[in-house]
Scaffold this active site. Structure first.
Site, mmCIF file in Angstrom:
data_model
loop_
_atom_site.group_PDB
_atom_site.id
_atom_site.type_symbol
_atom_site.label_atom_id
_atom_site.label_comp_id
_atom_site.label_asym_id
_atom_site.label_seq_id
_atom_site.Cartn_x
_atom_site.Cartn_y
_atom_site.Cartn_z
ATOM 1 C CB THR A 1 45.136 46.545 46.521
ATOM 2 O OG1 THR A 1 45.037 45.150 46.775
ATOM 3 C CG2 THR A 1 44.448 47.294 47.629
ATOM 4 C CB VAL A 2 42.963 51.099 43.728
ATOM 5 C CG1 VAL A 2 43.266 52.460 43.135
ATOM 6 C CG2 VAL A 2 42.534 50.137 42.646
ATOM 7 C CG ASP B 1 35.055 42.832 36.398
ATOM 8 O OD1 ASP B 1 33.865 42.587 36.665
ATOM 9 O OD2 ASP B 1 35.954 42.838 37.249
#
Ligand SMILES: *[C@@H]1O[C@H](CO)[C@@H](O)[C@H](O)[C@H]1NC(C)=O
Ligand SMILES: *[C@@H]1O[C@H](CO)[C@@H](O)[C@H](O)[C@H]1NC(C)=O
Ligand SMILES: *[C@@H]1O[C@H](CO)[C@@H](O)[C@H](O)[C@H]1NC(C)=O
Ligand SMILES: *[C@@H]1O[C@H](CO)[C@@H](O)[C@H](O)[C@H]1NC(C)=O
Ligand SMILES: *[C@@H]1O[C@H](CO)[C@@H](O)[C@H](O)[C@H]1NC(C)=O
Ligand SMILES: *[C@@H]1O[C@H](CO)[C@@H](O)[C@H](O)[C@H]1NC(C)=O
Ligand SMILES: *[C@@H]1O[C@H](CO)[C@@H](O)[C@H](O)[C@H]1NC(C)=O
Length: 812
Positions: free
Chosen positions: A533-534, A642
């Site tokens: 998570t950022v 990705d």
């Protein structure tokens, strides 16, 4: 000063949540929160841990697992039990609460209960939740009466001393990395025999003990109705139906064991000597894995392959129904069932299909058996098995209504004949038909789409919270300024030293507390992805940062530092810059520069139309440059794996910067060609077909994803919503037809022209932009070509450097 200290303490108590350490006991009225990774219950010697475990993106289950150092933040743990395997809860606001009534409930996103022990008011005394050293989670009252225990509701695993009874069964999970209920179960049948059952999409059948054996021949007894089975701590398994075995490492020792029904339908005992060693199989129910039912679905054959375990293939005349899931089997390539005279038979040696016979016809020749099959409209083929009966040798004939549980083994004495229409031309099909290994398709994690609602709090509570926060905030601010005044001076020397470290290594090692402060306790979430998570934050020197908190951290500190060091070396204007990292205990965080315009995905989905054709072109070019640098120009070869709009960030001037690189495995060139890259990475819709087809992974996977991103950018349509002709990853034809490649390309480019007309021209008609978009689309389409298995075709897609060149040439 004294009062200052007092209020400072008060303030800290008010504002900073006390870091809770793991529980030994959960008391009445307390709860475990999904949002706090420290909210776990440990067994007395910490052999087992119970807590929230991630089962998908933002999806959690309450589970018990073996505590081990390689397993934290929920990855690569060995799970032994789950409360809600089929109803995962949200990663926000969900909790496990031991109510004052004595009921243990699991609530999803503070909205509704997904699971409960139903123990409300079962005991008038105080209740406690504890985890025993045996791995049993139990609810007891203060007199010691057990009100509920996890041993009574197993999922796919039995631990030593955990009995299987007439009321319980164990059910396999659905697939690798998918913990929801699968197709296989172990239970006591109505005749008191312990069995393995396959319960699939359309059929169910027992497969262990082998169905062609009577229970007596299989060493089982029907006459003990106790229905009890258990593996003891020495590794001895006894069941009331007479089944008894010992694991290979039987004996008194400190070995850990578990009996698990795996998602492939086999029942296995796993053992290991020490906590952090790998598990080894010390017993298994079925050694020939093709004997497990439902492996390949109907109309397909399972065969044993030494390297890959088992593989599935369609029988001649049939094609795979669902290219991502063999359990759906194969369907006929011919349609309808014409009249009897229009059929012929294809002969397969050493092939057996089990079950679904019309009936047995003893002593029949092939011709006679063919006639039996032709008489029956629904007959799909017949088994023709050799039999030696008291010296008389003859064949038995079994016409089949369905072709299930097929396998090909060289040891099998029998043949199979498949009924196909004469019009079906078998000679233009390859005899070596479609093959695929089994284990890859399930291993990509699918995002669980789960919404969550805000907590329902009464207005009064809300107001009081507000008031408290405001008061605390005021107090904090005033104290902060006082602190700043006294503290600042003493800090200046330290700051110089840190600056030196920063300059020498290129980036800085942060402490967890520093980052916690910088992000205000991970308050503002700006992104969430596969790796973690950022959060947005601000450093003490005023620089705005994005902090990525990794959750996939089953690697040691040394390994992490090595990788961070490599990422830190990759400096390019089109790659996001890393400013630092944190590796402290189990925490792994990366600190990046913050990008004002967020990600390309945000910009594309916003309605304000920020991107004109020139910007789009520049973003495509910049992104290509960043990727080309990753692939070719630096010392180590890095595959991104990705590439997607979410990972392309835009700065104030809309310059693209590729992010999240290096989180994928860093590869050196020599490793690229032996496809040792076993774990599927990437995001559906952007993933190159090679992942699905199990072909070697090269830098061309990023080229493919890049092509999809550019197409998405030009059309403004998400690839997931379907740009029909490019997004074929999910339905790739695995059959290797020569020439098909070229035809498909022609077909594709034909539809491109018409599609360009529809999509691109109206938007850019008459402008210089039309020509530019045209170039982009053409380059992108070259990038999304499928590679053929044939080696020469490997270069069908351009390299990222070639893409850069083409875009540069055209931008004059
Ligand atoms: C299990 O069965 C074996 C053989 O039937 C017997 O010798 C042994 O004592 C049994 N063990 C237990 C723990 O019941
Ligand atoms: C039935 O099985 C149970 C449990 O294994 C065992 O204790 C009992 O002796 C068995 N009864 C008979 C009659 O064998
Ligand atoms: C194939 O199976 C997967 C997983 O079960 C499913 O999501 C997908 O929709 C299926 N595809 C087709 C074409 O049926
Ligand atoms: C099958 O035979 C019947 C009667 O002989 C005929 O009416 C029908 O059209 C035939 N069907 C096919 C598919 O040939
Ligand atoms: C098998 O059938 C043949 C002729 O159809 C007959 O001669 C032979 O005795 C039969 N064998 C047995 C074992 O029934
Ligand atoms: C079957 O296909 C082969 C090769 O494509 C061709 O040579 C042959 O003539 C075909 N036979 C029939 C009956 O269509
Ligand atoms: C697990 O498999 C089930 C059934 O195919 C599916 O509904 C579910 O979404 C899958 N879960 C994950 C996390 O892939």
């Amino acid at each position: 000063m004294g009062s200052l200290c007092l209020s400072l303490t008060l303030c800290l108590v008010l504002l900073i949540p006390t870091p809770s350490s793991a529980y030994q006991t959960l008391n009445q009225g307390s709860s475990l929160s999904v949002e706090n990774p420290d909210d776990v219950i440990l067994s007395p010697q910490a052999t087992f841990t119970a807590g929230f475990y991630p089962v998908g993106n933002n999806a959690y289950a309450f589970a018990i697992w073996f505590s081990e150092s390689t397993c934290f933040l929920g990855h690569s743990c060995t799970l032994v039990w789950m409360a809600n395997r089929d109803h995962p809860v949200n990663g926000r606001h969900s909790k496990l609460l031991l109510k004052e009534t004595g009921d243990l409930v699991l609530t999803d996103a503070a909205q509704f209960d997904v699971w409960t022990t139903g123990t409300a008011a079962k005991s008038k005394l105080t209740t406690y939740l504890q985890l025993a050293e045996s791995g049993n989670l139990f609810l007891r009252d203060s007199e010691g009466t057990i009100l509920w225990q996890s041993f009574d509701s197993p999922t796919d695993t039995l631990l030593p001393q955990q009995p299987l009874s007439r009321f319980t069964q164990i059910v396999s999970s659905r697939g690798k990395g998918n913990y929801s209920s699968g197709f296989y179960s172990l239970f006591f049948d109505n005749d008191n025999v312990l069995r393995l059952l396959f319960d699939g999409h359309e059929t169910s059948s027992d497969y262990w003990p082998y169905p062609w054996l009577s229970s007596w021949d299989a060493g089982r007894s029907k006459y003990n109705s106790t229905r009890q089975a258990m593996i003891n701590s020495l590794g001895n398994f006894n069941s009331s139906d007479g089944l008894s075995f010992r694991s290979a490492d039987y004996g008194p020792s400190r070995i850990q064991r578990r009996l698990t029904l795996d998602y492939d339908g086999n029942l296995r005992v796993y053992s290991r000597g020490e906590r952090n060693e790998a598990w080894v199989v010390s017993w298994q129910a079925i050694s020939q894995r093709c004997r497990i039912h439902g492996v390949c679905g109907e109309n397909s054959l399972c065969s044993h392959a030494p390297n890959t375990g088992r593989t599935c293939s369609c029988i001649p005349g049939y094609k795979q129904k669902n290219t991502t899931d063999w359990s759906y089997g194969c369907e006929p390539e011919f349609n309808g069932l014409p009249n009897a005279t229009d059929f012929t038979f294809i002969h397969l040696r050493h092939v057996e299909f089990f079950g679904d016979d019309f009936r047995l016809f003893p002593n029949k020749t092939v011709k006679e058996c063919e006639a039996e099959c032709l008489q029956r409209v629904n007959c799909k083929g017949f088994q023709h098995n050799f039999r030696d009966h008291n010296g008389f040798q003859f064949h038995d004939c079994y016409p089949k209504a369905q072709l299930r549980n097929g396998q090909q083994t060289s040891g099998f004495q029998g043949d199979f004949y498949i009924k196909v229409p004469k019009s079906y031309n078998i000679s233009n099909k390859k005899t070596e038909h479609l093959q695929g290994t089994l284990d890859c398709p399930q291993s990509n994690t699918i995002q669980l789409d789960r919404s969550f609602a805000k907590t329902h709090q009464s207005d009064i509570v809300k107001f009081m919270l507000w008031f408290a926060c405001a008061l605390g905030g005021l107090e904090f601010i005033s104290i902060f300024f006082i602190w700043l005044f006294f503290y600042r001076a003493s800090q200046d020397k330290n700051a110089d030293k840190e600056g030196y470290v920063f300059a020498a290594t290129g980036f800085k090692r942060f402490t967890f507390d520093e980052l916690k402060k910088a992000t205000r306790n991970f308050h503002k979430e700006i992104g969430r992805g596969g790796g973690g998570t950022v959060y947005k934050g601000m450093l003490s020197d005023g620089r705005v940062i994005a902090v990525k908190r990794l959750n996939d951290s089953n690697q040691g500190e040394a390994e992490f530092l090595a990788e961070v060091n490599t990422i830190g070396k990759l400096n390019h204007m089109n790659l996001i810059e890393m400013w630092g990292f944190c590796a402290e205990k189990k925490h792994r965080l990366l600190v990046y520069e913050y990008m004002e315009h967020g990600s390309l995905a945000d910009v594309l989905s916003s309605t304000s139309n920020e991107l004109d054709w020139q910007r789009k072109y520049d973003i495509a070019l910049g992104t290509a440059r960043g990727l080309a640098y990753l692939h070719d120009e630096c010392l180590e070869w890095v595959l991104h794996c990705d590439v997607k709009p979410q990972n392309i960030l835009l700065d104030t001037a809309y310059n693209p910067k590729v992010s999240d690189f290096g989180l994928s495995k860093l590869l050196d060139r020599s490793k690229l060609y032996n496809s040792s890259f076993s774990r599927i990475r990437g995001t559906r819709g952007y993933m190159a077909p090679e992942w699905v087809l199990n072909q070697p992974i090269t830098s061309k996977v990023d080229v493919y994803s890049y092509g999809i991103v550019v197409l998405e950018m030009v059309t403004g349509q998400s690839s997931i919503k379907g740009i029909q002709f490019v997004n074929r990853t999910d339905e790739v034809e695995m059959e290797n037809r020569p020439g098909s490649h070229i035809n498909e390309r022609e077909e594709a480019s034909k539809s491109i022209e018409s599609w360009m007309g529809e999509m691109v021209e109206p938007m850019w008609e008459g402008s210089h932009g039309k020509q530019k978009m045209d170039i982009l689309v053409r380059v992108a389409l070259d990038c999304v070509q499928e590679l053929d298995c044939v080696q020469e075709d490997r270069d069908a897609r351009p390299t990222m450097s070639q893409v850069v060149e083409r875009l540069l040439d055209s931008s004059q």
